[in-house]
Design a protein around this motif. Structure first.
Motif, short mmCIF file in Angstrom:
data_model
loop_
_atom_site.label_atom_id
_atom_site.label_comp_id
_atom_site.label_asym_id
_atom_site.label_seq_id
_atom_site.Cartn_x
_atom_site.Cartn_y
_atom_site.Cartn_z
N GLY A 1 0.83 -1.20 0.00
CA GLY A 1 0.00 0.00 0.00
C GLY A 1 0.86 1.25 0.00
N LYS A 2 0.48 2.21 0.86
CA LYS A 2 1.29 3.43 0.98
C LYS A 2 1.81 3.57 2.42
CE LYS A 2 -2.78 6.43 1.66
NZ LYS A 2 -3.38 7.74 1.31
N SER A 3 2.13 2.41 3.01
CA SER A 3 2.50 2.35 4.41
C SER A 3 3.82 3.07 4.71
CB SER A 3 2.61 0.89 4.84
OG SER A 3 3.17 0.81 6.13
N ASN A 4 3.79 3.91 5.74
CA ASN A 4 5.01 4.58 6.19
C ASN A 4 5.92 3.65 6.97
OD1 ASN A 4 4.65 7.17 5.05
ND2 ASN A 4 3.13 7.65 6.63
N ASP A 5 5.45 2.43 7.24
CA ASP A 5 6.33 1.43 7.87
C ASP A 5 7.57 1.20 7.01
OD1 ASP A 5 4.36 1.23 9.76
OD2 ASP A 5 3.64 -0.74 9.14
N MET A 6 7.41 1.33 5.68
CA MET A 6 8.55 1.11 4.79
C MET A 6 9.64 2.15 5.00
SD MET A 6 6.79 -0.09 1.22
CE MET A 6 5.67 1.31 1.09
N ILE A 7 9.24 3.39 5.23
CA ILE A 7 10.23 4.45 5.48
C ILE A 7 10.96 4.18 6.78
CG2 ILE A 7 10.48 6.91 6.02
CD1 ILE A 7 8.38 7.49 3.92
N TRP A 8 10.21 3.77 7.81
CA TRP A 8 10.85 3.44 9.10
C TRP A 8 11.88 2.34 8.91
CZ3 TRP A 8 11.38 -0.83 12.26
CH2 TRP A 8 11.84 -0.58 13.56
N LEU A 9 11.53 1.28 8.19
CA LEU A 9 12.47 0.18 7.97
C LEU A 9 13.71 0.66 7.22
CD1 LEU A 9 9.89 -2.60 7.06
CD2 LEU A 9 11.54 -2.74 8.94
N ALA A 10 13.51 1.48 6.19
CA ALA A 10 14.65 1.99 5.42
C ALA A 10 15.53 2.88 6.29
CB ALA A 10 14.16 2.76 4.20
N GLU A 11 14.92 3.65 7.19
CA GLU A 11 15.70 4.53 8.07
C GLU A 11 16.50 3.75 9.11
OE1 GLU A 11 12.66 7.18 9.46
OE2 GLU A 11 13.02 8.64 7.86
N GLN A 12 16.11 2.49 9.35
CA GLN A 12 16.91 1.65 10.26
C GLN A 12 18.14 1.07 9.57
OE1 GLN A 12 15.58 2.03 13.36
NE2 GLN A 12 14.09 3.12 12.09
N GLY A 13 18.25 1.34 8.25
CA GLY A 13 19.43 0.88 7.52
C GLY A 13 19.21 -0.36 6.68
N TYR A 14 17.93 -0.75 6.49
CA TYR A 14 17.65 -1.93 5.69
C TYR A 14 17.40 -1.55 4.23
CZ TYR A 14 16.90 -3.76 10.38
OH TYR A 14 17.06 -4.09 11.70
N ASP A 15 17.56 -2.53 3.36
CA ASP A 15 17.30 -2.38 1.93
C ASP A 15 15.88 -2.89 1.68
OD1 ASP A 15 17.34 -2.28 -0.79
OD2 ASP A 15 18.90 -3.79 -1.06
N VAL A 16 14.93 -1.97 1.53
CA VAL A 16 13.50 -2.30 1.59
C VAL A 16 12.89 -2.36 0.19
CG1 VAL A 16 11.25 -1.62 2.54
CG2 VAL A 16 13.35 -1.21 3.86
N THR A 17 12.11 -3.42 -0.06
CA THR A 17 11.35 -3.56 -1.30
C THR A 17 9.89 -3.78 -0.95
OG1 THR A 17 13.20 -4.54 -2.52
CG2 THR A 17 11.00 -4.93 -3.39
#
Length: 212
Positions: free
Chosen positions: A46-62
């Motif tokens: 969806g348009k979940s901001n959880d993805m931004i949080w995960l990316a900000e923790q240093g992960y490579d998010v898809t």
């Protein structure tokens, strides 16, 4: 019948009650401690901001998402600059300055593998019973043998048919096998009057850990 067109229409008409503003507190509390750079898959994002949080923790998010409207809103709402390229039937939007990309298209046509982790807040419960086994099988095939992750499921009483669908605890275990372990559960009907108003005495949200 829950089809791709059903979900596209839900986004088109703004019937997206499943979307959560902000970052899911259960993600912050229970996400496993993984090495920086770990590849994290977010199905039906969806348009979940959880993805931004995960990316900000240093992960490579898809994230993988069917609806172009959801993708456009995610990128626009967060004022994100990005580049887009095609990979077969899928559009890949790569975010500038953050290790995050959104793959736009049918999740079942997404075939990348060897992800280190998976985060499912609203994907499995979006699947009708007839598609649920296929969804879990497809997701597990995207993960490495040592992958871990976080899964959130719902189980409720009453006449609601979903989505989100009620998935019994024994069904979660049957679907994910020995890789899944329940870590906490909360009956939201006890704390949130909206569920009582919808006719639920039980609306249990469970958090599961996916383990190697």
């Amino acid at each position: 019948m829950i089809t791709n067109e059903f979900w596209l229409d839900r986004w088109k008409t703004g019937r997206i009650g499943f979307h959560q503003e902000g970052v899911n507190p259960k993600l912050i509390e229970f996400w496993p401690d993984l090495p920086k750079g770990s590849r994290v898959l977010v199905p039906l994002c969806g348009k979940s901001n959880d993805m931004i949080w995960l990316a900000e923790q240093g992960y490579d998010v898809t994230g993988v998402e069917l609806s172009s409207l959801a993708v456009i809103q995610f990128l626009g709402d967060n004022d994100i600059s990005y580049n887009t390229h095609l990979e077969g039937t899928l559009k890949v939007h790569t975010v500038d300055g953050l290790s995050l990309r959104i793959v736009e298209g049918d999740y079942f046509q997404f075939t990348e593998t060897e992800f280190d982790a998976c985060y499912d807040r609203a994907a499995m419960v979006a699947m009708p019973n007839s598609k649920r086994t296929e969804y879990v099988t497809h997701t597990l095939a995207r993960l490495s043998s040592s992958a871990c992750g976080l899964l959130i499921s719902l189980q409720y009483d009453g006449d609601q048919q979903g989505p989100p669908f009620s998935v019994a605890e024994n069904s979660v275990i049957s679907l994910w096998g020995s890789r899944v372990q329940k870590i906490t559960a909360e009956n939201l009907a006890l704390t949130n009057p909206q569920y009582k108003e919808q006719g639920h005495n039980t609306f249990e949200e469970s958090v599961w850990r996916i383990q190697p």
